[in-house]
Design an enzyme around this catalytic site. Sequence first.
Site, PDB file in Angstrom:
ATOM      1  N   ASN A  10       0.851  -1.056   0.150  1.00 18.67           N
ATOM      2  CA  ASN A  10      -0.067   0.041  -0.122  1.00 18.67           C
ATOM      3  C   ASN A  10       0.893   1.133  -0.095  1.00 18.67           C
ATOM      4  OD1 ASN A  10      -1.792   1.904   0.717  1.00 18.67           O
ATOM      5  ND2 ASN A  10      -2.375   1.293   2.748  1.00 18.67           N
ATOM      6  N   LYS A  12       0.070   4.368  -0.306  1.00 24.10           N
ATOM      7  CA  LYS A  12      -0.405   5.478   0.226  1.00 24.10           C
ATOM      8  C   LYS A  12      -0.208   6.769  -0.511  1.00 24.10           C
ATOM      9  CE  LYS A  12      -0.123   3.193   4.840  1.00 24.10           C
ATOM     10  NZ  LYS A  12       0.028   3.231   6.169  1.00 24.10           N
ATOM     11  N   HIS A  97      -9.568   0.531   5.215  1.00 30.91           N
ATOM     12  CA  HIS A  97      -7.996   0.866   5.940  1.00 30.91           C
ATOM     13  C   HIS A  97      -8.421   1.959   7.059  1.00 30.91           C
ATOM     14  CE1 HIS A  97      -4.150   2.071   6.699  1.00 30.91           C
ATOM     15  NE2 HIS A  97      -3.596   1.185   5.961  1.00 30.91           N
ATOM     16  N   GLU A  99      -6.807   4.462   7.895  1.00 34.13           N
ATOM     17  CA  GLU A  99      -6.698   5.708   7.705  1.00 34.13           C
ATOM     18  C   GLU A  99      -7.843   6.196   7.176  1.00 34.13           C
ATOM     19  OE1 GLU A  99      -2.910   5.419   5.663  1.00 34.13           O
ATOM     20  OE2 GLU A  99      -1.917   4.452   7.544  1.00 34.13           O
ATOM     21  N   GLU A 169      -4.741  -5.068  10.807  1.00 38.07           N
ATOM     22  CA  GLU A 169      -3.698  -4.168  10.944  1.00 38.07           C
ATOM     23  C   GLU A 169      -3.992  -3.307  12.237  1.00 38.07           C
ATOM     24  OE1 GLU A 169      -1.965  -2.789   6.759  1.00 38.07           O
ATOM     25  OE2 GLU A 169      -4.003  -1.730   7.049  1.00 38.07           O
ATOM     26  N   GLY A 175       2.910   2.318  10.564  1.00 42.90           N
ATOM     27  CA  GLY A 175       3.737   3.534  10.481  1.00 42.90           C
ATOM     28  C   GLY A 175       4.502   3.870  11.841  1.00 42.90           C
ATOM     29  N   SER A 215       3.893  -2.227  10.230  1.00 46.74           N
ATOM     30  CA  SER A 215       5.366  -2.100  10.487  1.00 46.74           C
ATOM     31  C   SER A 215       5.751  -3.467  10.165  1.00 46.74           C
ATOM     32  CB  SER A 215       5.755  -1.510  11.679  1.00 46.74           C
ATOM     33  OG  SER A 215       5.557  -0.347  12.095  1.00 46.74           O
TER      34      SER A 215
HETATM   35  P1  13P Z   1       3.349   0.284   7.249  1.00 43.58           P
HETATM   36  O1  13P Z   1       3.928  -0.880   6.988  1.00 43.58           O
HETATM   37  O2  13P Z   1       3.867   1.484   6.990  1.00 43.58           O
HETATM   38  O3  13P Z   1       3.182   0.365   9.194  1.00 43.58           O
HETATM   39  O4  13P Z   1       1.842   0.706   7.000  1.00 43.58           O
HETATM   40  C1  13P Z   1       0.818  -0.735   7.273  1.00 43.58           C
HETATM   41  C2  13P Z   1      -0.414  -0.193   6.572  1.00 43.58           C
HETATM   42  O5  13P Z   1      -1.142   0.464   6.787  1.00 43.58           O
HETATM   43  C3  13P Z   1      -0.584  -1.044   5.342  1.00 43.58           C
HETATM   44  O6  13P Z   1      -1.814  -0.775   4.819  1.00 43.58           O
END
Ligand code: 13P
Length: 253
Positions: A10, A12, A97, A99, A169, A175, A215
């Site tokens: 992803n 983002k 997701h 976010e 997740e 992140g 992560s």
């Molecule tokens: P990170 O791997 O940067 O923690 O992000 C995970 C994520 O949100 C994948 O959709």
Amino acid sequence: MNRRKIVAGNWKMNTDLHEALSLASAIRDNSKSITGVEKIIFPPFTFLSALNEVTKDEKSLAIGGQNCSEHEKGAYTGETAASMLRSVGCEYVLVGHSERRTYFSETSAQLISKIKIALQNNLKIIFCFGEQLSERKSNKHFETVKLQLEEVLTSFPKEEILNLVLAYEPVWAIGTGETATPEQAQEMHAFIRKTLTGIFSKEIADQMPILYGGSCNAQNARDLFACPDVDGGLIGGASLKAEDFCIIMKSFS
Ligand code: 13P
């Protein structure tokens, strides 16, 4: 149980067109020889069409949209329809997701509409969910995840549900550089499979791929993917480096 193995990236809101083209080309070239794992990238919308040209001859590398509208089409300025994603070569879409849930206040009702429309447009879905740090600290993580699954998945019949892949997740691991331990991931993934058995059947629960996200990187992927109920990863930061992303694809024992 021999389930599908999947590694998805992803991206983002990262990369410009030039960077996106070179990242996708590097992933395509470096992952050619990696077999037995489905590979998916989720670039920003604006680059999908161009990246489809880069990836379309590499059958094991799919592209997907990071989101889609809950509406089919029409006067929704700034939105992107599932049919549009399909028309530029997407096979997948991410729905739910954290976010999107947090910054755009997406509700379970909206997520159900998005999944319905995605299915009508022959897209496969990676459905994301996971608990906040406060929920884990107060020992409510199982309850939270069960509710997130039940609120959405019960709207779909058994015949359609295997077009979905699940991605657990934990929000506190996204992140942050803090990863769930393999024990924490396995414990939750086994719980998710039990919840799926309750909603659908053991047969469906056994077949459904459940990815871990948060992560996950080139160093810790092998230990996470060694867990019996972890079928791969949804990778954020580490998917922006072709080399690391390809190491993660090779991290199944
Ligand atoms: P990170 O791997 O940067 O923690 O992000 C995970 C994520 O949100 C994948 O959709």
